[in-house]
Enzyme design. Structure first.
Site, PDB file in Angstrom:
ATOM      1  N   CYS A 163     -48.846  28.312  -9.934  1.00  0.00           N
ATOM      2  CA  CYS A 163     -48.877  27.038 -10.671  1.00  0.00           C
ATOM      3  C   CYS A 163     -50.070  26.186 -10.226  1.00  0.00           C
ATOM      4  O   CYS A 163     -51.200  26.532 -10.524  1.00  0.00           O
ATOM      5  CB  CYS A 163     -47.526  26.333 -10.546  1.00  0.00           C
ATOM      6  SG  CYS A 163     -47.320  24.988 -11.721  1.00  0.00           S
ATOM      7  N   GLU A 191     -41.014  32.784  -7.939  1.00  0.00           N
ATOM      8  CA  GLU A 191     -39.902  32.454  -7.025  1.00  0.00           C
ATOM      9  C   GLU A 191     -38.726  31.825  -7.767  1.00  0.00           C
ATOM     10  O   GLU A 191     -37.658  31.640  -7.190  1.00  0.00           O
ATOM     11  CB  GLU A 191     -40.402  31.546  -5.889  1.00  0.00           C
ATOM     12  CG  GLU A 191     -40.627  30.068  -6.240  1.00  0.00           C
ATOM     13  CD  GLU A 191     -41.909  29.765  -6.998  1.00  0.00           C
ATOM     14  OE1 GLU A 191     -42.514  30.694  -7.563  1.00  0.00           O
ATOM     15  OE2 GLU A 191     -42.305  28.579  -7.030  1.00  0.00           O
ATOM     16  N   ASP A 246     -20.487  19.595 -11.600  1.00  0.00           N
ATOM     17  CA  ASP A 246     -20.280  18.226 -11.108  1.00  0.00           C
ATOM     18  C   ASP A 246     -19.617  18.345  -9.737  1.00  0.00           C
ATOM     19  O   ASP A 246     -18.538  18.940  -9.629  1.00  0.00           O
ATOM     20  CB  ASP A 246     -19.354  17.451 -12.044  1.00  0.00           C
ATOM     21  CG  ASP A 246     -20.021  17.100 -13.373  1.00  0.00           C
ATOM     22  OD1 ASP A 246     -21.246  17.250 -13.480  1.00  0.00           O
ATOM     23  OD2 ASP A 246     -19.307  16.681 -14.301  1.00  0.00           O
ATOM     24  N   ASP A 306     -25.840   9.325 -20.577  1.00  0.00           N
ATOM     25  CA  ASP A 306     -24.380   9.344 -20.757  1.00  0.00           C
ATOM     26  C   ASP A 306     -23.990   8.381 -21.874  1.00  0.00           C
ATOM     27  O   ASP A 306     -23.500   7.276 -21.611  1.00  0.00           O
ATOM     28  CB  ASP A 306     -23.692   8.924 -19.443  1.00  0.00           C
ATOM     29  CG  ASP A 306     -24.037   9.838 -18.290  1.00  0.00           C
ATOM     30  OD1 ASP A 306     -23.893  11.065 -18.448  1.00  0.00           O
ATOM     31  OD2 ASP A 306     -24.461   9.342 -17.225  1.00  0.00           O
TER      32      ASP A 306
HETATM   33  O1  1PR Z   1     -26.049   7.622 -12.280  1.00  0.00           O
HETATM   34  O2  1PR Z   1     -28.132   8.651 -11.469  1.00  0.00           O
HETATM   35  O3  1PR Z   1     -26.171   8.462  -9.973  1.00  0.00           O
HETATM   36  O4  1PR Z   1     -26.175  10.042 -11.872  1.00  0.00           O
HETATM   37  C1  1PR Z   1     -24.839  10.396 -11.952  1.00  0.00           C
HETATM   38  C2  1PR Z   1     -24.755  11.689 -12.722  1.00  0.00           C
HETATM   39  O5  1PR Z   1     -23.422  12.183 -12.601  1.00  0.00           O
HETATM   40  C3  1PR Z   1     -25.028  11.507 -14.198  1.00  0.00           C
HETATM   41  O6  1PR Z   1     -25.858  12.567 -14.647  1.00  0.00           O
HETATM   42  C4  1PR Z   1     -23.658  11.580 -14.862  1.00  0.00           C
HETATM   43  O7  1PR Z   1     -23.733  12.272 -16.105  1.00  0.00           O
HETATM   44  C5  1PR Z   1     -22.859  12.395 -13.870  1.00  0.00           C
HETATM   45  N1  1PR Z   1     -21.457  11.957 -13.805  1.00  0.00           N
HETATM   46  C6  1PR Z   1     -20.997  10.823 -13.245  1.00  0.00           C
HETATM   47  N2  1PR Z   1     -19.656  10.780 -13.349  1.00  0.00           N
HETATM   48  C7  1PR Z   1     -19.265  11.891 -13.985  1.00  0.00           C
HETATM   49  C8  1PR Z   1     -17.886  12.277 -14.303  1.00  0.00           C
HETATM   50  O8  1PR Z   1     -17.645  13.305 -14.955  1.00  0.00           O
HETATM   51  N3  1PR Z   1     -16.938  11.471 -13.887  1.00  0.00           N
HETATM   52  N4  1PR Z   1     -20.438  13.811 -14.866  1.00  0.00           N
HETATM   53  C9  1PR Z   1     -20.408  12.643 -14.265  1.00  0.00           C
HETATM   54  C10 1PR Z   1     -20.822  13.947 -16.107  1.00  0.00           C
HETATM   55  C11 1PR Z   1     -21.247  15.446 -17.692  1.00  0.00           C
HETATM   56  C12 1PR Z   1     -21.947  16.703 -17.698  1.00  0.00           C
HETATM   57  C13 1PR Z   1     -20.981  17.829 -18.014  1.00  0.00           C
HETATM   58  C14 1PR Z   1     -21.170  18.079 -19.495  1.00  0.00           C
HETATM   59  C15 1PR Z   1     -20.640  19.416 -19.936  1.00  0.00           C
HETATM   60  N5  1PR Z   1     -20.655  15.230 -16.437  1.00  0.00           N
HETATM   61  O9  1PR Z   1     -22.599  16.878 -16.496  1.00  0.00           O
HETATM   62  O10 1PR Z   1     -21.364  18.872 -17.236  1.00  0.00           O
HETATM   63  O11 1PR Z   1     -20.523  17.050 -20.231  1.00  0.00           O
HETATM   64  O12 1PR Z   1     -19.270  19.476 -19.806  1.00  0.00           O
HETATM   65  P1  1PR Z   1     -18.392  20.409 -20.743  1.00  0.00           P
HETATM   66  O13 1PR Z   1     -19.213  21.634 -21.047  1.00  0.00           O
HETATM   67  O14 1PR Z   1     -17.197  20.773 -19.910  1.00  0.00           O
HETATM   68  O15 1PR Z   1     -18.053  19.624 -21.953  1.00  0.00           O
HETATM   69  P2  1PR Z   1     -26.643   8.598 -11.371  1.00  0.00           P
END
Ligand code: 1PR
Length: 569
Positions: free
Chosen positions: A80, A193, A242, A420
């Site tokens: 790269c 890599e 997550d 989100d």
């Molecule tokens: O705000 O910069 O500290 O970042 C926090 C990060 O954590 C954000 O990217 C936010 O989307 C994620 N997050 C925070 N709380 C939650 C929670 O679920 N309570 N997760 C969360 C969000 C959404 C996706 C999930 C998809 C696919 N999760 O990551 O993987 O919706 O899911 P599915 O296929 O089951 O429908 P910051």
């Protein structure tokens, strides 16, 4: 063998170190100019921005020793930026001079027919028309690229540079240099890599050749190549984990329904289920799951720190240990999100977002993903413009935000913004500030949405707080600030298995040129086919269906392949 690795201080060089460890090679980091004399083989796995790399090489006194090393004829493998510094200059930082060993400038991809940066797995065509080169580069494989700038392959305009070109890749209608091979020099624009087993084979092939043999490759014939109708970029399938600590304090992969990650607590007999105060759902251990998805063929992995572990100082962040361990097992790109912002350690030490990101890159992350901070940054940027009487949509950054500082140091391709959003339903004759972004439920689509109108509102803190900012305003704002990619979640669809929110994804696809990873709602392999067919995005992400084993990653790849999408099998 005196194998040395050059780390100029930016980007994820840990992945290459991990690859060498996996292949059983010992190496040393270049620590002083003297090490260039000691080295009998040198790898420069540069990631990041051209100007930063040249500045760092200059200030550490490595620029001239690097030039001397390469011209001495000892084997050199550049990756790269480690390839791009061999060229004369780069449009990324026009005031900086490269080593000028390859007589050609590096230019920027045009975004008129495609998203830029070029992120993902693409094919490489060898200029000698072979199926596989001695260096292990195979026409049948795909390799991981992540860059906005490229050396154009043009044997008419740059005949001497063409003699260095070993393999080319097509992105959109542009053909650019994917690998370079002449005498003692071998370089790749892509990241071996991060290219799974196919990439490890290249590193292994180069290292297992005797040093003398690695230093004598003849120039490649100059051949003209015309672009084909379709390039070789594959659609990426991303698995997202997550991560948070559960009530027992263990780090687990969890998964919410519309962001609620707790099991539904049993309702009292006869009562309506309203509370969600059960245990945090535990779907497995993050490193074990990451390794499983890598083996299953995931093109990329995301680890989201959804609790931020506010009480740990940066150096003890439990997520750093997770990333370190995952990067030893996984040789595809790793994105880490959650808590990428300015922070304060419990002892009061201030840590800038750039420092936080740097810690993750050094641990083995390839990209960082910013969510809440991105919303606050764009809100502030728009507010400032409003305060000075300017059009908010024309607002620009002041260079100090996390997005700008990380993109400046590591390149925009290393900065992902995770969004989100949530639907906000309004009357059909709504005349408010988001009027131009309204989506109307169409008669040929979801039945329960017919005749409704809505806009998409940004949230922060994992969906807990809604903000006065639309998803279009956020996406446009962060693109302007230097984000290289978007992960587009949907709180409405998260965990529902109803399919991706195609309306949302189309809306954002129309408004930005950077790549988009569609996320939330996948319930079947067919949903991936649908989102790619209907929105044209570059990648799609799922969590729940993979964690619960309801759909396997190879099933998704097979469905995509049947639907005639380029796919990395
Ligand atoms: O705000 O910069 O500290 O970042 C926090 C990060 O954590 C954000 O990217 C936010 O989307 C994620 N997050 C925070 N709380 C939650 C929670 O679920 N309570 N997760 C969360 C969000 C959404 C996706 C999930 C998809 C696919 N999760 O990551 O993987 O919706 O899911 P599915 O296929 O089951 O429908 P910051």
């Amino acid at each position: 063998m005196g194998l040395y690795l050059l780390d100029y201080g930016a980007g994820n060089v840990q992945s290459l170190a991990n690859s060498l460890g996996k292949l059983g090679y010992d190496f040393q980091w270049v620590a002083s100019a003297d090490d260039f004399h000691k080295a009998t083989s040198l790898i420069f796995p540069g990631v990041g921005a051209f100007g930063q790399a040249i500045d760092a090489l200059e200030s550490s006194g490595f620029l001239q020793p690097l030039r001397d090393y390469i011209t001495s004829g000892k084997p050199y493998f550049g990756i790269c930026i480690g390839m791009q510094v061999l060229y004369q200059s780069s449009a990324e930082n026009p005031s900086k001079r490269g080593l000028g060993i390859i007589p050609c400038p590096i230019g920027e991809f045009s975004s008129t027919d495609k998203s830029v940066p070029h992120i993902g797995w693409n094919a490489v065509e060898l200029l000698d028309s072979g199926e596989k080169s001695d260096e292990g580069v195979s026409k049948a494989s795909h390799y991981y690229f992540v860059h906005s700038y490229r050396a154009v392959y043009d044997p008419v305009a740059y005949p001497e540079a063409a003699e260095w070109t070993h393999g080319v890749t097509q992105y959109g209608q542009e053909i650019f240099v994917a690998s370079v091979r002449k005498a003692n020099v071998f370089c790749t624009q892509f990241h071996p890599e991060k290219s799974g087993e196919a990439g490890l084979e290249i590193i292994s092939a180069w290292l297992s050749e005797p040093e003398a043999a690695r230093a004598i490759a003849p120039p490649t014939p100059r051949v003209v190549r015309s672009p084909r109708l379709k390039d070789g970029l594959t659609k990426r399938v991303v698995a997202c984990m997550d991560v948070r600590s559960n009530d027992q304090g263990d780090l687990v992969v969890t998964k919410g329904d519309q962001y609620d990650v707790r099991e539904k607590a049993p309702a009292a007999p006869g009562a309506v289920q309203t509370t969600t105060s059960g245990e945090v759902r535990n779907l497995g251990k993050p490193v074990a799951l990451a390794a499983r998805y890598y083996t299953a063929g995931a093109d990329e992995l995301c680890l989201m720190n959804i609790t931020s572990f506010r009480h740990s100082p940066l150096r003890d962040q439990p997520m750093l240990a997770v990333v370190r361990a995952a990067a030893e097992e996984v040789f595809v790109p790793l994105t880490i999100g959650g808590g990428i912002k300015d922070t304060v350690d419990p002892d009061g030490t201030k840590r800038s977002a750039l420092e936080v990101a740097g810690a993750y890159f050094r641990a083995g992350a390839d990209k960082v993903s910013i969510a809440s901070d991105a919303v606050h940054i764009v809100e502030r940027m728009r507010q400032k413009a409003r305060g000075t009487g300017l059009d908010e949509d024309a607002a620009v950054g002041d260079g100090t935000s996390s997005i700008e500082t990380i993109a400046q140091a590591y390149g925009r391709q290393a900065v992902v913004v995770s969004i989100d959003p949530r639907r906000v339903y309004v009357d059909l004759d709504y005349d408010g500030p988001y009027k131009s972004e309204l989506v109307f439920g169409r008669s040929d689509e979801e039945e329960q949405e017919r005749g409704k109108a809505w806009w998409y509102q940004c949230t922060v803190s994992g969906g807990r707080e809604a903000r006065p900012l639309s998803v279009v305003q956020l996406a446009r704002g962060v693109e302007k600030l230097g984000a290289g990619e978007l992960v587009l979640n949907s709180i409405d669809r998260d965990g529902t298995g109803k399919g991706f929110d195609v309306d949302l994804i189309r809306l954002i696809r129309k408004n930005v040129r950077i790549p988009i990873i569609a996320s939330s709602g996948a319930g079947s392999a067919a949903h991936f086919v649908e989102v790619f067919e209907r929105t044209g995005v570059e990648a799609a992400l799922a969590a729940g269906i993979f964690h619960r084993g309801e759909v396997q990653i190879p099933d998704v790849k097979e469905a995509l392949s049947k639907a005639s999408f380029n796919t990395r099998i």
